[in-house]
Design a protein around this motif. Structure first.
Motif: not given
Ligand code: SAM
Length: 234
Positions: A1-29
């Motif tokens: 998959p494209a690199l930008h997708r892999q970066r976002h998937q990395f965050v999604v996987d982290f969220v699945k594992e760590n279950k944060p309640k409040k999340v902020a994305d800086l430079g969200c474009g």
């Protein structure tokens, strides 16, 4: 998959594992990552910040609930807020988060502003976890036809050693620990030599929820420097 997708998937996987309640994305474009994160039930507050308000506004309506969202009985409360603002400035609404992400943002800042970013994120926002991704210039020789930086707006591209030294300094100064990883594999045999195409630092605050705020006490007067562009309650 494209690199930008892999970066976002990395965050999604982290969220699945760590279950944060409040999340902020800086430079969200254009809110691409936020749109993926809104499907994660554990998240109660999802915030995006970008200096470029016009860019945020372009596709922010895609964050609104679609009718089927309401048909899901297990859909928990979710609030989404988007701000126009700079990561070099503090805003009290960005404190107290479980996770702050900064995907391909810091290389767009001058080094003086990277210093500010470090203070704002690790010294003021003091989230439990921070994910920072940035190009790994050790990988650049493998990119065909690349002369100079990967993008004309990049102010720098760090080697793994440079990224590591910035990250370790931040940890010492603000009380975090960091693990280094990345996405975008080199052909086998070269991985060791050049690392990942995008390098990623995953930071955790020492002492977790009890960790203290190094730069600003809780009695600091609240500052609001970002402009709210959009908010919605699910
Ligand atoms: N994070 C998104 C992604 O992964 O696709 C967008 C990355 S884009 C390469 C960098 C973004 O950072 C742009 O949307 C830009 O407007 C934003 N940006 C640059 N300087 C900023 C600053 N000082 N504060 C907040 N956002 C900034």
């Amino acid at each position: 998959p494209a690199l930008h997708r892999q970066r976002h998937q990395f965050v999604v996987d982290f969220v699945k594992e760590n279950k944060p309640k409040k999340v902020a994305d800086l430079g969200c474009g254009e809110c691409t990552l936020l749109k993926k994160l809104k499907f994660h039930r554990e998240i109660e507050l999802l915030v995006g910040v970008d200096i470029n308000g016009a860019k945020v506004k372009k596709k922010m309506n895609g964050l609104a609930p679609i009718s089927t969202d309401y048909l899901q009985p297990s859909y928990d409360q979710l609030r989404i807020e988007l701000y126009q603002g700079s990561v070099t400035q503090i805003d009290a609404r960005l404190r107290g988060f479980d996770l702050v992400t900064s995907i391909e943002l810091i290389e767009h800042l001058s080094l003086a502003h990277v210093e500010k970013f470090s203070e704002v994120v690790f010294g003021y926002m003091t989230p439990l976890a921070v994910i920072v991704s940035t190009p790994n210039s050790d990988f650049n020789p493998l990119l065909p036809g690349l002369a100079g930086f990967r993008h004309s707006d990049h102010k720098f591209e760090w080697t793994r050693a440079e990224f590591r030294s910035w990250a370790l300094k931040v940890c010492l100064e603000f009380g975090y620990e960091v693990e280094f990883t990345g996405v975008g594999q080199a052909p086998s045999g070269l991985q060791e030599q050049v690392g990942f195409c995008s390098q990623i630092g995953v930071f955790h605050r020492l002492g977790g929820r009890d960790g203290c705020n190094m730069l600003f006490g809780d009695d600091t007067e609240d500052v609001f420097s970002y402009t709210l562009l959009y908010s919605i309650n699910y």
